[in-house]
Design a protein around this motif. Structure first.
Motif, PDB file in Angstrom:
ATOM      1  N   ASP A 149       0.736  -1.087   0.195  1.00 14.04           N
ATOM      2  CA  ASP A 149       0.444  -0.156   0.382  1.00 14.04           C
ATOM      3  C   ASP A 149       1.172   1.482   0.161  1.00 14.04           C
ATOM      4  N   ASP A 150       0.762   1.979  -1.493  1.00 17.62           N
ATOM      5  CA  ASP A 150       2.052   3.304  -1.502  1.00 17.62           C
ATOM      6  C   ASP A 150       1.594   4.406  -1.694  1.00 17.62           C
ATOM      7  N   VAL A 151       1.295   4.841  -0.308  1.00 21.49           N
ATOM      8  CA  VAL A 151       1.263   6.520  -0.517  1.00 21.49           C
ATOM      9  C   VAL A 151       1.969   7.240  -0.810  1.00 21.49           C
ATOM     10  N   ARG A 187      11.936  -0.361  -3.550  1.00 22.05           N
ATOM     11  CA  ARG A 187      10.145  -0.563  -3.319  1.00 22.05           C
ATOM     12  C   ARG A 187      10.053   0.682  -4.213  1.00 22.05           C
ATOM     13  N   ASP A 188      10.190   1.332  -4.844  1.00 21.99           N
ATOM     14  CA  ASP A 188       9.486   2.464  -5.551  1.00 21.99           C
ATOM     15  C   ASP A 188       9.734   1.935  -7.795  1.00 21.99           C
ATOM     16  N   LEU A 189      10.679   0.506  -7.660  1.00 21.68           N
ATOM     17  CA  LEU A 189      10.664  -0.201  -8.959  1.00 21.68           C
ATOM     18  C   LEU A 189       9.832  -1.467  -8.911  1.00 21.68           C
ATOM     19  N   LYS A 190       9.569  -1.587  -7.528  1.00 24.18           N
ATOM     20  CA  LYS A 190       9.096  -3.190  -7.471  1.00 24.18           C
ATOM     21  C   LYS A 190       9.819  -3.916  -7.880  1.00 24.18           C
ATOM     22  N   PHE A 222       3.568   5.167 -13.479  1.00 20.11           N
ATOM     23  CA  PHE A 222       3.061   6.265 -12.945  1.00 20.11           C
ATOM     24  C   PHE A 222       1.446   6.367 -14.133  1.00 20.11           C
ATOM     25  N   ASP A 223       0.659   5.697 -13.441  1.00 14.42           N
ATOM     26  CA  ASP A 223      -0.439   6.106 -14.514  1.00 14.42           C
ATOM     27  C   ASP A 223      -0.822   7.818 -15.194  1.00 14.42           C
ATOM     28  N   GLU A 224      -1.265   7.712 -15.618  1.00 13.24           N
ATOM     29  CA  GLU A 224      -1.946   8.780 -16.802  1.00 13.24           C
ATOM     30  C   GLU A 224      -1.701  10.641 -15.927  1.00 13.24           C
ATOM     31  N   ASP A 225      -2.946  10.362 -15.049  1.00  8.72           N
ATOM     32  CA  ASP A 225      -3.331  11.064 -14.392  1.00  8.72           C
ATOM     33  C   ASP A 225      -2.417  11.287 -13.627  1.00  8.72           C
ATOM     34  N   ARG A 226      -1.459  11.282 -12.972  1.00  5.53           N
ATOM     35  CA  ARG A 226      -1.056  11.406 -11.941  1.00  5.53           C
ATOM     36  C   ARG A 226       1.066  12.192 -12.628  1.00  5.53           C
ATOM     37  N   ILE A 227       0.953  11.515 -14.102  1.00  4.32           N
ATOM     38  CA  ILE A 227       1.248  12.543 -14.783  1.00  4.32           C
ATOM     39  C   ILE A 227       0.627  13.552 -15.596  1.00  4.32           C
ATOM     40  N   LYS A 228      -0.467  13.869 -15.887  1.00  3.42           N
ATOM     41  CA  LYS A 228      -1.354  15.068 -16.415  1.00  3.42           C
ATOM     42  C   LYS A 228      -1.041  16.149 -15.199  1.00  3.42           C
ATOM     43  N   SER A 229      -1.346  15.783 -14.043  1.00  3.08           N
ATOM     44  CA  SER A 229      -1.228  16.832 -12.422  1.00  3.08           C
ATOM     45  C   SER A 229      -0.248  16.869 -12.647  1.00  3.08           C
ATOM     46  N   LEU A 230       1.163  16.411 -12.612  1.00  2.00           N
ATOM     47  CA  LEU A 230       2.711  17.243 -12.778  1.00  2.00           C
ATOM     48  C   LEU A 230       2.693  17.774 -13.747  1.00  2.00           C
ATOM     49  N   LEU A 231       2.138  17.338 -14.982  1.00  4.49           N
ATOM     50  CA  LEU A 231       2.893  18.382 -16.000  1.00  4.49           C
ATOM     51  C   LEU A 231       2.079  19.930 -16.209  1.00  4.49           C
ATOM     52  N   GLY A 232       1.009  20.191 -15.613  1.00  5.53           N
ATOM     53  CA  GLY A 232      -0.167  20.640 -15.142  1.00  5.53           C
ATOM     54  C   GLY A 232       0.599  21.930 -14.155  1.00  5.53           C
ATOM     55  N   SER A 241       3.122  15.210 -22.950  1.00  8.52           N
ATOM     56  CA  SER A 241       3.643  13.618 -21.762  1.00  8.52           C
ATOM     57  C   SER A 241       4.601  13.995 -20.912  1.00  8.52           C
ATOM     58  N   GLY A 242       5.374  12.851 -20.203  1.00 13.52           N
ATOM     59  CA  GLY A 242       6.213  13.210 -19.576  1.00 13.52           C
ATOM     60  C   GLY A 242       6.550  11.463 -18.938  1.00 13.52           C
ATOM     61  N   GLN A 243       7.052  11.735 -18.094  1.00 20.39           N
ATOM     62  CA  GLN A 243       7.699  10.856 -17.215  1.00 20.39           C
ATOM     63  C   GLN A 243       8.756  10.931 -15.816  1.00 20.39           C
ATOM     64  N   VAL A 244       8.551  10.265 -14.931  1.00 16.33           N
ATOM     65  CA  VAL A 244       8.639  10.556 -13.386  1.00 16.33           C
ATOM     66  C   VAL A 244       9.809   9.736 -13.718  1.00 16.33           C
ATOM     67  N   VAL A 245      11.431   9.779 -13.727  1.00 18.95           N
ATOM     68  CA  VAL A 245      12.371   9.817 -13.598  1.00 18.95           C
ATOM     69  C   VAL A 245      13.186   9.491 -12.586  1.00 18.95           C
ATOM     70  N   TYR A 246      13.441   8.022 -11.623  1.00 19.21           N
ATOM     71  CA  TYR A 246      13.929   7.943  -9.961  1.00 19.21           C
ATOM     72  C   TYR A 246      15.454   7.239 -10.471  1.00 19.21           C
ATOM     73  N   SER A 247      16.668   7.792  -9.581  1.00 15.00           N
ATOM     74  CA  SER A 247      17.827   7.375  -9.793  1.00 15.00           C
ATOM     75  C   SER A 247      17.855   7.166  -7.934  1.00 15.00           C
ATOM     76  N   ASN A 248      18.539   6.312  -7.668  1.00 12.02           N
ATOM     77  CA  ASN A 248      18.896   5.633  -5.848  1.00 12.02           C
ATOM     78  C   ASN A 248      20.016   5.046  -5.562  1.00 12.02           C
ATOM     79  N   THR A 249      21.033   5.342  -5.183  1.00 10.02           N
ATOM     80  CA  THR A 249      22.293   4.847  -4.889  1.00 10.02           C
ATOM     81  C   THR A 249      22.728   4.629  -3.364  1.00 10.02           C
ATOM     82  N   ARG A 250      22.335   3.233  -3.174  1.00  9.92           N
ATOM     83  CA  ARG A 250      21.812   2.919  -1.667  1.00  9.92           C
ATOM     84  C   ARG A 250      22.970   1.668  -0.968  1.00  9.92           C
ATOM     85  N   THR A 251      23.631   2.551  -0.109  1.00  8.37           N
ATOM     86  CA  THR A 251      24.837   2.352   0.556  1.00  8.37           C
ATOM     87  C   THR A 251      23.908   1.295   2.271  1.00  8.37           C
ATOM     88  N   ILE A 252      24.736   0.139   2.186  1.00  8.91           N
ATOM     89  CA  ILE A 252      24.197  -0.552   3.566  1.00  8.91           C
ATOM     90  C   ILE A 252      25.169  -0.798   4.390  1.00  8.91           C
TER      91      ILE A 252
END
Length: 363
Positions: A149-151, A187-190, A222-232, A241-252
């Protein structure tokens, strides 16, 4: 008398060796497994319990939204505090074992994560996960009931529960962690990505293995409605159109005997990339365990390490060493007693015939 004592010592030594083998092969493996009944720490329960892990990202840039009559959608700057809590589901685990859905080498956990903007005491994002873990490797395994459940506040308007194929490591590394590459779930990319062993470092006097995972820029689902909201909110009118791009450097940093996380650092970045125009950073922050979380982790990991080593190494070695010594001493006593017996018998026979002790010479 020597023969009897030797036989007793030999028997005790043999028992000690057998007991050492039993501890090594039967008791030790059970010590290096996740218990069923871990408890959350509370004011009443302060020992043998799970404490929340807290990481902070200072001077982070992030998306902030507010509803109401005049909605706010902006990029804010401040300190983000990410808290992760684990709750073992004992009853669910027992029921699933009885139903045959999992075996007795599996535990089911609830995981909760919350990110708060500390200056405003405002929740930025939250998630809840339910998953099954192998008790020895601590890796996620297939189970029909696993959910996420990712809110993401500001990116979603309703809670969305979905079935996720958790796999790899998530909240812990295996007992007796090796110096090799593992698979770690993002978790972001599952899905999992390799996390590589980078070396050995000492944290507050405790030896740890350092692992690093580099996730390249990847588009989030991301679904289309979320992308449209961010683009607006952040893109020009020409961006269709567009996309949300994610990157991460994780050190444990991991304590290898128990597989406990001692310190975690994540350099997270999310940005909106429109079809035309400049990208907009939605998140740019370096999350690092707080000093208190590191101290709690060192304390917990040290206790787990001592317990596992005591049962898996020190007790078997001590018992087997004692057993071997007693076996040798007992064997020597029995052998020397048997060697001395004929001499004593011959001496008694000589004295009986001559009337003189066998060791007395005629003068």
């Amino acid at each position: 008398m020597k023969a009897r004592l030797g036989a007793v010592l030999f028997g005790i030594g043999f028992f000690a060796v057998v007991l050492a083998a039993g501890v090594a092969f039967y008791v030790a493996p059970s010590a290096a497994r996740l218990p069923y009944d871990l408890k959350l720490c509370t004011p009443e329960v302060t020992e043998d319990c799970l404490k929340p892990s807290v990481a902070e990202a200072k001077n982070a840039r992030f998306l902030n939204t507010e509803g109401g009559t005049t909605p706010v959608v902006e990029i804010a700057t401040g300190t983000l505090q990410s808290t992760t809590e684990i709750k073992p589901l004992v009853d669910t685990t027992n029921n699933e074992i009885k139903n045959g859905a999992i075996d007795d080498n599996t535990v089911i956990w609830n995981a909760f994560g919350t990110v708060i903007w500390t200056e405003k005491d405002k929740v930025v994002s939250a998630y809840e996960a339910r998953l099954a873990l192998d008790r020895q490797t601590a890796g996620a395994i297939k189970w029909p009931g696993q959910e996420l459940d990712d809110v993401a506040k500001g990116l979603d308007t309703t809670a969305e529960v979905e079935t996720v194929g958790f796999s790899g490591q998530l909240y812990k590394f295996p007992f007796n962690t090796e110096q090799k590459t593992y698979q770690y779930f993002d978790r972001d990319l599952k899905r999992t990505f390799p996390i590589e062993f980078k070396g050995i470092e000492s944290i507050q006097g405790l030896e740890t293995y350092k692992f690093e995972q580099a996730i390249p820029e990847t588009a989030l689902d991301f679904d289309e409605d979320r992308i449209k909201s961010l683009l607006g909110a952040f893109a020009g009118p020409d961006a269709t159109s567009g996309q949300v791009v994610y990157s991460n450097t994780r050190t444990i940093w991991v304590e290898p005997v128990g597989g406990t996380f001692i310190k975690v650092q994540e350099q997270q970045n999310k940005k909106l990339v429109p079809s035309t125009g400049q990208p907009t950073e939605l998140l740019n922050g370096v999350f690092v365990y707080t000093d208190q979380t590191v101290a709690n982790s060192v304390e917990s990991a040290s206790a787990t390490k001592a317990q596992v080593l005591l049962i898996s190494r020190y007790v078997p070695i001590g018992l087997s060493t004692l057993g071997v010594i007693l076996l040798i001493v007992g064997l020597l006593l029995v052998t020397s007693a048997r060697t001395a017996s004929p001499r004593h018998a011959a001496g008694s026979r000589t004295e009986e015939i001559t009337g003189q002790p066998a060791s007395t010479s005629a003068s």
